[in-house]
Write a protein that holds these residues in place. Structure first.
Motif, mmCIF file in Angstrom:
data_model
loop_
_atom_site.group_PDB
_atom_site.id
_atom_site.type_symbol
_atom_site.label_atom_id
_atom_site.label_comp_id
_atom_site.label_asym_id
_atom_site.label_seq_id
_atom_site.Cartn_x
_atom_site.Cartn_y
_atom_site.Cartn_z
ATOM 1 N N ASP A 26 0.833 -1.205 0.000
ATOM 2 C CA ASP A 26 0.000 0.000 0.000
ATOM 3 C C ASP A 26 0.864 1.250 0.000
ATOM 4 O OD1 ASP A 26 -2.202 -1.576 -0.011
ATOM 5 O OD2 ASP A 26 -2.569 -1.438 2.175
ATOM 6 N N THR A 27 1.955 1.183 0.800
ATOM 7 C CA THR A 27 2.810 2.360 0.912
ATOM 8 C C THR A 27 3.538 2.641 -0.394
ATOM 9 O OG1 THR A 27 3.136 1.907 3.258
ATOM 10 C CG2 THR A 27 4.720 3.385 2.204
ATOM 11 N N LEU A 28 3.888 1.584 -1.073
ATOM 12 C CA LEU A 28 4.683 1.734 -2.276
ATOM 13 C C LEU A 28 3.830 1.843 -3.544
ATOM 14 C CD1 LEU A 28 7.501 -0.859 -1.462
ATOM 15 C CD2 LEU A 28 7.572 1.630 -1.190
ATOM 16 N N ALA A 29 2.478 1.814 -3.410
ATOM 17 C CA ALA A 29 1.623 1.908 -4.590
ATOM 18 C C ALA A 29 1.898 3.216 -5.325
ATOM 19 C CB ALA A 29 0.157 1.818 -4.192
ATOM 20 N N GLN A 30 2.001 3.162 -6.632
ATOM 21 C CA GLN A 30 2.355 4.339 -7.422
ATOM 22 C C GLN A 30 1.202 5.342 -7.446
ATOM 23 O OE1 GLN A 30 3.158 3.548 -11.540
ATOM 24 N NE2 GLN A 30 4.119 5.541 -11.894
ATOM 25 N N PRO A 31 1.497 6.599 -7.157
ATOM 26 C CA PRO A 31 0.442 7.619 -7.260
ATOM 27 C C PRO A 31 0.032 7.814 -8.724
ATOM 28 C CG PRO A 31 2.572 8.645 -6.878
ATOM 29 C CD PRO A 31 2.790 7.166 -6.733
ATOM 30 N N SER A 32 -1.243 8.090 -8.947
ATOM 31 C CA SER A 32 -1.743 8.266 -10.321
ATOM 32 C C SER A 32 -2.828 9.338 -10.342
ATOM 33 C CB SER A 32 -2.292 6.947 -10.870
ATOM 34 O OG SER A 32 -3.337 6.463 -10.043
ATOM 35 N N LEU A 33 -2.993 9.945 -11.503
ATOM 36 C CA LEU A 33 -3.962 11.036 -11.649
ATOM 37 C C LEU A 33 -5.374 10.499 -11.854
ATOM 38 C CD1 LEU A 33 -2.126 13.593 -13.971
ATOM 39 C CD2 LEU A 33 -2.265 13.572 -11.468
ATOM 40 N N ARG A 34 -6.333 11.253 -11.355
ATOM 41 C CA ARG A 34 -7.737 10.997 -11.648
ATOM 42 C C ARG A 34 -8.138 11.880 -12.827
ATOM 43 N NH1 ARG A 34 -8.000 11.195 -5.754
ATOM 44 N NH2 ARG A 34 -8.625 9.147 -4.938
ATOM 45 N N ALA A 35 -8.962 11.332 -13.722
ATOM 46 C CA ALA A 35 -9.365 12.106 -14.901
ATOM 47 C C ALA A 35 -10.317 13.240 -14.542
ATOM 48 C CB ALA A 35 -10.000 11.185 -15.930
ATOM 49 N N SER A 36 -11.200 13.006 -13.588
ATOM 50 C CA SER A 36 -12.158 14.047 -13.168
ATOM 51 C C SER A 36 -12.459 13.883 -11.697
ATOM 52 C CB SER A 36 -13.445 13.967 -13.990
ATOM 53 O OG SER A 36 -14.076 12.715 -13.784
ATOM 54 N N VAL A 37 -12.640 14.996 -11.022
ATOM 55 C CA VAL A 37 -12.915 14.974 -9.582
ATOM 56 C C VAL A 37 -13.968 16.022 -9.261
ATOM 57 C CG1 VAL A 37 -10.613 14.146 -8.964
ATOM 58 C CG2 VAL A 37 -11.051 16.610 -9.101
ATOM 59 N N VAL A 50 -4.855 13.149 -6.958
ATOM 60 C CA VAL A 50 -3.899 12.047 -7.085
ATOM 61 C C VAL A 50 -4.306 10.887 -6.182
ATOM 62 C CG1 VAL A 50 -1.473 11.352 -6.855
ATOM 63 C CG2 VAL A 50 -2.055 13.671 -7.638
ATOM 64 N N GLU A 51 -4.458 9.725 -6.766
ATOM 65 C CA GLU A 51 -4.674 8.520 -5.980
ATOM 66 C C GLU A 51 -3.346 8.086 -5.359
ATOM 67 O OE1 GLU A 51 -6.722 5.326 -7.918
ATOM 68 O OE2 GLU A 51 -7.818 6.692 -9.244
ATOM 69 N N ASN A 52 -3.442 7.515 -4.132
ATOM 70 C CA ASN A 52 -2.242 7.039 -3.421
ATOM 71 C C ASN A 52 -1.246 8.171 -3.194
ATOM 72 O OD1 ASN A 52 -3.244 4.320 -3.598
ATOM 73 N ND2 ASN A 52 -2.474 4.234 -5.705
ATOM 74 N N ALA A 53 -1.765 9.341 -2.806
ATOM 75 C CA ALA A 53 -0.895 10.501 -2.578
ATOM 76 C C ALA A 53 -0.151 10.415 -1.252
ATOM 77 C CB ALA A 53 -1.722 11.780 -2.633
#
Length: 345
Positions: A26-37, A50-53
């Motif tokens: 979980d700690t090392l999960a790569q952060p990724s962008l959300r298309a819409s929020v 950002v997911e997993n920020a």
């Protein structure tokens, strides 16, 4: 006993190792962008986009769009902002921009009008809320409130002048987050209205109203009064006076259409017990069904009175004595007594 302890320790170690591995994953999960929020606050945080920020999730980086609107954030600009907070290695998912929407509560003008009408219902001579028309001093389309304003509008100050219909009303709407209510003040006029039949064109006296001549509109009750007539009843009626286009019709403005017009040739019908005679006459008056009019008997040249009983038709009813041979000559009602005055001819 020792064997049981060893087995339990081994199981504990295995479980702890799996949990630690999961935690590290979980700690090392790569952060990724959300298309819409969608955000409810006036600021946008890293964790919103950002997911997993991780620990940077609560850091504010941008102002949110206006209430109820949506904005676009270029990914290149976003990555620059993230790097300043040591958030790197973000998976962009090949996005070029991120869509950000600011949630809100929308109050449309119709909703506000209905709320004001309910507050003023049966106040100072006004009637039901459904019949109160509200006009604001300034144009009002819609209001955007923070989404945390979920409560009902509650009137805290109400002023109304029945002489001119002006109102000044302040509402409060509670906020679920700050617990500080928002105050909204509205100024305008409120009048009680009724449905009225309104002319679509100018009408001359004695004209018969057609369906296309009348529409239904809501008009102030003070303009119409209690002498209101509905559209269905007005169609087919006769105008008693000249009226302009846009004029609201009253009962006194209309009457049943004339079945007999002045100077019109009419059929005279003379009825008596066991007797039915017809003849021709000329109307000296106009009248609708049931009216008493004066008619000239074209055979005897005498004036008689009769009741309008149909289009171009006047009936004289004789309740009196048996007719003489002279009265029946040429099948004309030459000397019939008037049904109301019973005056001899």
């Amino acid at each position: 006993m020792l064997r049981s302890f060893v087995i339990a320790a081994a199981l504990l170690a295995a479980t702890s190792g799996a949990a630690l591995a999961q935690s590290e994953q979980d700690t090392l999960a790569q952060p990724s962008l959300r298309a819409s929020v969608t955000v409810s606050s006036d600021i946008v945080r890293i964790g919103d986009i950002v997911e997993n920020a991780g620990s940077a999730a609560q850091i504010a980086i941008f102002r949110a769009p206006d209430l109820g609107t949506t904005g676009s954030l270029p990914v290149a600009q976003l990555l620059t902002a993230l790097r300043t907070h040591q958030v790197i290695g973000v998976d962009t998912r090949d996005l070029r921009e991120v869509s950000i929407t600011r949630s809100s509560r929308t109050l449309v003008s119709k909703e506000i009008e209905q709320q004001i009408a309910r507050v003023l219902e049966r106040r100072n001579g006004l009637g039901d809320a459904a019949n109160i028309t509200v006009t604001f001093e300034r144009d009002l389309r819609e209001l955007q409130l923070d989404a945390a304003h979920t409560g009902d509008m509650r009137a805290t100050i109400v002023r109304f002048d029945p002489r001119n219909g002006r109102f000044d009303i302040t509402f409060e709407i509670p906020n679920d987050v700050t617990y500080n209510p928002t105050k909204l003040r509205f100024i305008g006029t409120a009048v009680e209205t009724v449905e009225a039949a309104v002319l679509t064109r100018a009408v001359e006296r004695n004209e018969i109203l057609r369906s296309s001549d009348v529409v239904v509109e809501r008009r102030p009750k003070t303009e119409i009064g209690n002498d209101v007539i509905n559209r269905d009843r007005s169609v087919g009626m006769q105008a008693r006076k000249q009226m302009r286009a846009g004029q609201a019709l009253k009962t006194a403005d209309l009457g049943k259409p004339d079945l007999v017009s002045r100077d019109q040739g009419v059929m005279l019908i003379y009825e008596a017990p066991g007797l039915y005679l017809t003849g021709r006459g000329k109307a000296l008056d106009s009248g609708t069904e049931g009216d008493i009019v004066n008619i000239v008997n074209l055979q005897s040249k005498r004036t008689v009175q009769g009741v309008v009983t149909g289009p171009g038709q006047v009936t004289i009813t004789a309740p009196g004595p048996r007719l003489t041979t002279a009265a029946l000559s040429n099948s004309e009602p030459t000397a019939a007594p008037a049904p109301e005055s019973r005056k001899a001819e």
